[in-house]
Design an enzyme around this catalytic site. Structure first.
Site, PDB file in Angstrom:
ATOM      1  N   CYS A  79       0.845  -1.204   0.000  1.00 35.32           N
ATOM      2  CA  CYS A  79       0.000   0.000   0.000  1.00 35.32           C
ATOM      3  C   CYS A  79       0.874   1.246   0.000  1.00 35.32           C
ATOM      4  O   CYS A  79       1.752   1.402   0.866  1.00 35.32           O
ATOM      5  CB  CYS A  79      -0.918   0.007   1.226  1.00 35.32           C
ATOM      6  SG  CYS A  79      -1.966   1.472   1.328  1.00 35.32           S
TER       7      CYS A  79
ATOM      8  N   CYS B 101      -1.043   6.230   6.747  1.00 35.68           N
ATOM      9  CA  CYS B 101      -2.389   5.855   7.215  1.00 35.68           C
ATOM     10  C   CYS B 101      -2.265   4.998   8.469  1.00 35.68           C
ATOM     11  O   CYS B 101      -1.417   4.099   8.536  1.00 35.68           O
ATOM     12  CB  CYS B 101      -3.126   5.101   6.116  1.00 35.68           C
ATOM     13  SG  CYS B 101      -4.719   4.405   6.629  1.00 35.68           S
TER      14      CYS B 101
ATOM     15  N   CYS C 141      -3.272   0.222   9.063  1.00 36.85           N
ATOM     16  CA  CYS C 141      -2.453  -1.006   9.096  1.00 36.85           C
ATOM     17  C   CYS C 141      -1.138  -0.732   9.798  1.00 36.85           C
ATOM     18  O   CYS C 141      -0.577   0.363   9.685  1.00 36.85           O
ATOM     19  CB  CYS C 141      -2.188  -1.521   7.683  1.00 36.85           C
ATOM     20  SG  CYS C 141      -3.656  -2.113   6.809  1.00 36.85           S
TER      21      CYS C 141
ATOM     22  N   CYS D  98      -8.720   0.862  -0.274  1.00 37.77           N
ATOM     23  CA  CYS D  98      -8.096   0.219   0.877  1.00 37.77           C
ATOM     24  C   CYS D  98      -7.801  -1.227   0.506  1.00 37.77           C
ATOM     25  O   CYS D  98      -8.719  -1.993   0.175  1.00 37.77           O
ATOM     26  CB  CYS D  98      -9.036   0.294   2.082  1.00 37.77           C
ATOM     27  SG  CYS D  98      -8.409  -0.555   3.540  1.00 37.77           S
TER      28      CYS D  98
ATOM     29  N   GLN E 256     -18.711  -9.683  12.743  1.00 36.55           N
ATOM     30  CA  GLN E 256     -17.297  -9.875  12.411  1.00 36.55           C
ATOM     31  C   GLN E 256     -17.032  -9.607  10.928  1.00 36.55           C
ATOM     32  O   GLN E 256     -17.799 -10.046  10.064  1.00 36.55           O
ATOM     33  CB  GLN E 256     -16.845 -11.283  12.785  1.00 36.55           C
ATOM     34  CG  GLN E 256     -16.678 -11.495  14.280  1.00 36.55           C
ATOM     35  CD  GLN E 256     -15.480 -10.762  14.868  1.00 36.55           C
ATOM     36  OE1 GLN E 256     -14.776 -10.024  14.186  1.00 36.55           O
ATOM     37  NE2 GLN E 256     -15.254 -10.964  16.156  1.00 36.55           N
TER      38      GLN E 256
ATOM     39  N   ASP F  29     -18.126 -13.518  25.098  1.00 42.78           N
ATOM     40  CA  ASP F  29     -17.562 -12.693  24.018  1.00 42.78           C
ATOM     41  C   ASP F  29     -17.815 -11.229  24.357  1.00 42.78           C
ATOM     42  O   ASP F  29     -18.633 -10.548  23.732  1.00 42.78           O
ATOM     43  CB  ASP F  29     -18.200 -13.068  22.675  1.00 42.78           C
ATOM     44  CG  ASP F  29     -17.528 -12.369  21.504  1.00 42.78           C
ATOM     45  OD1 ASP F  29     -16.463 -11.752  21.703  1.00 42.78           O
ATOM     46  OD2 ASP F  29     -18.078 -12.422  20.379  1.00 42.78           O
TER      47      ASP F  29
ATOM     48  N   CYS G 136     -11.275  -9.755  21.812  1.00 40.63           N
ATOM     49  CA  CYS G 136     -10.556  -8.943  20.830  1.00 40.63           C
ATOM     50  C   CYS G 136      -9.461  -8.130  21.493  1.00 40.63           C
ATOM     51  O   CYS G 136      -8.775  -7.354  20.825  1.00 40.63           O
ATOM     52  CB  CYS G 136     -11.525  -8.009  20.093  1.00 40.63           C
ATOM     53  SG  CYS G 136     -12.359  -6.819  21.173  1.00 40.63           S
TER      54      CYS G 136
ATOM     55  N   GLU H  76      -7.793 -11.788  17.541  1.00 37.50           N
ATOM     56  CA  GLU H  76      -8.896 -12.361  18.311  1.00 37.50           C
ATOM     57  C   GLU H  76      -8.343 -13.609  18.992  1.00 37.50           C
ATOM     58  O   GLU H  76      -7.715 -14.442  18.332  1.00 37.50           O
ATOM     59  CB  GLU H  76     -10.052 -12.732  17.379  1.00 37.50           C
ATOM     60  CG  GLU H  76     -11.397 -12.781  18.041  1.00 37.50           C
ATOM     61  CD  GLU H  76     -12.103 -11.450  18.121  1.00 37.50           C
ATOM     62  OE1 GLU H  76     -13.185 -11.398  18.724  1.00 37.50           O
ATOM     63  OE2 GLU H  76     -11.578 -10.451  17.574  1.00 37.50           O
TER      64      GLU H  76
END
Length: 433
Positions: free
Chosen positions: A68, A74, A77, A173, A254, A353, A380, A420
């Site tokens: 990218c 950005c 990521c 993206c 998700q 969760d 998460c 996760e």
């Protein structure tokens, strides 16, 4: 760090504590362990500095070119400069470190051994589970734009800039699906034109109407069955393990349809392992993902969720899929066991969760009082999960604690720091046994 920053140390002639022995800490994004780099410091603090990467002098063999062009600018990521195997190895290590440092739980990623064998008191963190779809996997995108200019011009439409205020303009993206990127191009044009026309219209409105000045906003692109939806209130659907889930496009579901079935399989397998469990309690159940997918393996399932909209969605999903052994009730996770009074705790599995902040003490107190046979904890945020894991293992108020029987991370978010993690806890045997 798990943010993708390299931790460097620079020897300085300063009074900062430990500077002489270890050096002043400098955090540089996009640097791998062992690399020597040239960096430009842009902010200094008492115990560390923040810097921008200028040049990699001695690159690591594991470094790869980020595909990218916005990587590093950005903030979306953090790991594109690492091969996917290294990303997952690092995420596995991060889970182990959280459990050790925060939870005080001795665990291994397969490297620690005594006399060539893994110690019996160490819990193994399993290799991270992922798929080959490491780009083009994300089925939901929420780009932002700030307050338009007085003439209605919309500036950058994208994501937060890494380490700096403001937004980075993102025309496409790479981790989003192809369908989202195709729709993103036209949506950006629509937003800019609609905002310009609204400002022009307001300019000619009567003074007494006093139209509001345009403000920034967050856009939505949800790639679901039927195409990409941009209306957060529109109903969309996804199929997981043969079950159709219908929900509002703006609600949580998700965002990696490739890894999600693998994680659901694992959660169900862990909840049913050994064949002893007959009842399932699904805390923080959302739209019923885990309980509905697990329903064929239990006599009865109970899901609870604080959101009435989510409970209504779970009930609709159960009815639409002709699943009759699942009941969903509105309430807090703290009072779920009042609803499950007829469940035999020794034959009950509990799936947790929770949101990023983890479980409350009130909820955990009720878990100890009820003593379900098994707990499968999906998280998460490994740091809060590690905190809760320490409490589950220790027990409370004379009630037995739990033994960790499995730790398996899932890479639902390749190229990013997010992971996760699923932990399985089995009720410890009484000391008399």
């Amino acid at each position: 760090t798990n943010l993708g920053d390299g931790v460097g140390r620079v020897k300085l002639d300063t009074t900062i504590a430990d500077a002489e022995s270890r050096g002043y800490v400098v955090l540089v994004p996009g640097v791998l362990p062992g690399e020597r780099v040239r960096a430009r410091i842009w902010q200094t603090k008492k115990n560390h500095a923040l810097a921008d990467l200028v040049h990699v002098i001695d690159p690591s063999p594991g470094r790869i070119p980020p595909p990218c062009p916005l990587f590093g600018e950005c903030g979306g990521c953090q790991y594109q400069y690492m091969a996917i195997e290294d990303q997952r190895r690092w995420k596995r290590q991060h889970v182990a470190e959280c459990l050790s440092r925060i939870g005080g739980i001795s665990c291994t990623v397969g490297q620690e051994s005594r006399d060539g064998e893994v110690a019996s008191d160490l819990v193994q963190v399993q290799p991270v589970v992922g798929t080959a779809e490491t780009y083009g996997y994300r089925s939901k995108l929420t780009p932002h734009y700030d307050t338009p200019a007085p003439d209605g011009t919309v500036g950058a439409i994208g994501f937060k800039r890494k380490g700096r205020p403001g937004l980075v303009d993102v025309e496409q993206c790479l981790i989003a699906t192809d369908a989202i990127n195709s729709r993103l191009k036209s949506l950006r044009e629509e937003v800019r034109e609609a905002t310009r026309l609204k400002v022009e219209e307001d300019r000619h409105a009567p003074p007494h109407l006093q139209p509001r000045k345009p403000r920034g906003a967050t856009l939505l692109l949800r790639d679901a069955r039927g195409g990409v939806e941009t209306d957060s209130n529109a109903m969309v659907s996804e199929v997981v393990k043969g079950i159709t889930f219908t929900f509002r496009a703006g609600e949580f579901f998700q965002n990696n349809p490739f890894v999600l079935p693998k994680m659901v399989d694992h959660v169900v397998d862990e909840a049913t392992r050994g064949g002893q469990t007959q009842f399932l309690i699904d805390a923080y159940c959302g739209g019923g993902l885990f309980s509905l997918c697990a329903s064929p393996y239990f006599q009865q399932c109970l899901g609870i969720e604080i959101s009435e909209l989510n409970i209504a969605a779970a009930q609709r999903n159960a009815e639409a899929n002709a699943i009759r052994n699942c009941n969903f009730v509105t309430g807090t996770a703290e009072d779920i066991f009042q609803q499950a009074g007829h469940f035999d705790a020794a034959k009950t599995a509990l799936i947790i969760d929770p949101p990023r902040k983890g479980c409350s003490d009130e909820f955990l107190d009720q878990v100890f009082a009820f003593q379900p046979h098994r707990i499968v904890y999906v998280s998460c945020e490994p740091s809060t999960q590690a905190r809760d894991a320490a409490k589950l293992v220790a027990g409370h108020a004379g009630n037995r604690g739990y033994q960790i029987s499995n730790i398996t991370p899932f890479d639902l978010f390749p190229q990013t720091r997010h992971i996760e993690n699923v932990m399985t806890f089995d009720l410890a045997r009484p000391e008399s046994e």
